[in-house]
Every structure is written in C-alpha cells, then in structure tokens.
Design an enzyme around this catalytic site. Structure first.
Site, PDB file in Angstrom:
ATOM      1  CG  ASP A  69      -2.041  -0.938   1.181  1.00 44.92           C
ATOM      2  OD1 ASP A  69      -2.067  -1.773   0.261  1.00 44.92           O
ATOM      3  OD2 ASP A  69      -2.923  -0.866   2.068  1.00 44.92           O
ATOM      4  CG  ASP A  70       0.120   3.837   2.189  1.00 41.47           C
ATOM      5  OD1 ASP A  70      -1.031   3.534   1.807  1.00 41.47           O
ATOM      6  OD2 ASP A  70       0.407   4.018   3.386  1.00 41.47           O
ATOM      7  CG  HIS A 119      -4.464   2.683  -0.982  1.00 35.20           C
ATOM      8  ND1 HIS A 119      -5.400   1.966  -0.260  1.00 35.20           N
ATOM      9  CD2 HIS A 119      -3.486   3.015  -0.075  1.00 35.20           C
ATOM     10  CE1 HIS A 119      -5.012   1.858   0.989  1.00 35.20           C
ATOM     11  NE2 HIS A 119      -3.872   2.503   1.136  1.00 35.20           N
ATOM     12  CG  HIS A 123      -3.824   6.862   2.295  1.00 31.92           C
ATOM     13  ND1 HIS A 123      -3.817   7.013   3.654  1.00 31.92           N
ATOM     14  CD2 HIS A 123      -3.723   5.532   2.088  1.00 31.92           C
ATOM     15  CE1 HIS A 123      -3.709   5.838   4.239  1.00 31.92           C
ATOM     16  NE2 HIS A 123      -3.653   4.909   3.309  1.00 31.92           N
ATOM     17  CG  HIS A 214       2.359   0.163   4.224  1.00 31.12           C
ATOM     18  ND1 HIS A 214       2.041  -0.738   5.219  1.00 31.12           N
ATOM     19  CD2 HIS A 214       1.236   0.899   3.999  1.00 31.12           C
ATOM     20  CE1 HIS A 214       0.777  -0.552   5.589  1.00 31.12           C
ATOM     21  NE2 HIS A 214       0.268   0.433   4.869  1.00 31.12           N
TER      22      HIS A 214
END
Length: 242
Positions: A69-70, A119, A123, A214
């Site tokens: 993620d991210d 995503h 965020h 991540h």
C-alpha cells in the site's frame, strides 16, 4: 459466520435488558457497547461489517499474496528489484498523488506484471468522515490518473487504513470496485523493530493469506528480504489478488 459476534451481541443485549426490566442504565450500557461494536466493525475489514471484502484465498495449496500500500515511493524500485530477482508477482495499491509524483515507477510496476489496485487519490486521514460523494471523487480521481499515466483500469480497491462505513460502502458500489482486505497485517508503518514485523507476519501466515505491507521504507524492504527467504524455505508459492 463473520457477523455472528454482532448477532450474539444483539441477542445478549435484549436478554440483558429484559432481565433488568429495561432500566435506563441497562439501555445506556447496551448503547455504549453497541457503539463500540460498530467502531470495531468499521476498523476491522476482516469482519466485513459494512463491506464484503476479499481477505484471503480459500486454497489447499501453500500460497500467499503480497500486497503493498501507499506507493509508489522512492523505495518502490528496490522492492521491484527484489521481487523480480525472486520471480514474485505482487499487488500494489497505489495512491493517485503518489502516481503523479513517481509516474515512471508506476509504469514499471505495470510493465513487470504486477497487479494494480486503487487506494484513493489522497489517502486522507479523514477518510472515515468523508461523504459518499467525496469518497467517489477520491476513487475516480485515482482511476483517472492511473489511466492517464499507465493506460490501465482496475476494479480492485483497498480502503485507506482498512476503514469502512456506510458512505465508503456506497462509494465502492457506485464506482464498481471490489474491496480487497487482508488477514495478515504487518503493522510495518508503526512498528520500528524489523524482527517484530517479521515475527508478526510469519506467526499468522497460513495457506491463502493476504499480507499487508507498505513499499514506503527501507525497514519494510529488509523485512521482505527475510520473508522471501522464509517462503522459499517453507516451500510457499505466491499469487496475485484479482
């Protein structure tokens, strides 16, 4: 099965209120407990309280999925190098504004055969408090950037922080996304000790697990090196979320 804790809690409250003749304090107690359960449901994506999510694969094969993620970030190329060296494919849930910042890296993720997931664009730390329309905008803006930079469209979506609620559920339906969760959370963004992260993942690993990592730090990269060795030793293969 996942809703049993909430059904049992509901039944317990009704019995409790009846037993104590519906007193104000019993109603208040149950209200507070119900609120706690709702918050629990909002923050634990595995419970599927608001949104049905894919959190693990039902399989008899020793296989797991890596999800990151991210990204993309300055660290992502190192992750890609490592995955390529080990012939492992993963799923990257990318943030729109990060794609704008690292377009070449995003394109590389695609070119090397990894799966892409949405995503959101920003965020936002306020994700759990955004309206349905704002959530739709977050998802659609990320989609637009993915198409512009990578000429790719995805129906995969991972809620930031794993937070779900009625507004997010509606936004997922309106944008025709498939919610992707996990059943192994590394907590690599808040845990500094690499060995603790490694132990947390390997301890909970089982057939069909989806691991949340991540691609945002050297620390997680080092953990990934050890995890790949662990999987090789235990004869695990990998699958991509789709």
């Amino acid at each position: 099965m996942k809703h049993y804790p909430f059904i049992l809690f509901y039944l317990f409250c009704n019995v409790f209120i009846y037993a104590f003749h519906g007193s104000f304090w019993m109603y208040l107690f149950c209200l507070l407990m119900f609120s706690a359960v709702v918050v629990w449901g909002a923050f634990d994506i595995q419970l599927e309280y608001f949104v049905k999510s894919f959190t693990h694969k039902r399989t008899k094969i020793k296989e797991i999925a890596f999800t990151f993620d991210d990204g993309p970030t300055e660290y992502t190329p190192k992750f890609l190098d490592l995955l390529k060296e080990n012939n492992v494919k993963a799923t990257f849930f990318c943030i729109g504004k990060q794609i704008e910042k690292y377009p070449e890296t995003f394109q590389r993720i695609i070119n090397e055969g990894h799966t892409i997931g949405n995503h959101t664009f920003s965020h936002s730390n306020n994700t759990g408090f955004l309206s349905t329309q704002k959530m739709v905008e977050e998802i659609e803006k990320c989609d637009e950037i993915m198409m512009k930079v990578g000429n790719i469209k995805t129906d995969l979506y991972r809620p930031p922080f794993g937070v779900t609620n009625p507004n997010i559920a509606k936004a997922i339906r309106k944008t025709h996304k498939k919610s992707i969760g996990w059943n192994v959370r590394s907590l690599d963004t808040i845990t500094e000790n690499e060995k603790k992260i490694y132990r947390k993942v390997t301890k909970r690993l089982k057939k069909g697990s989806i691991i949340l990592l991540h691609d945002t730090s050297e620390k997680t990269y080092n953990v990934l090196v050890d995890l790949l060795l662990f999987l090789k030793d235990k004869k695990y293969s990998t699958f991509m979320v789709d």
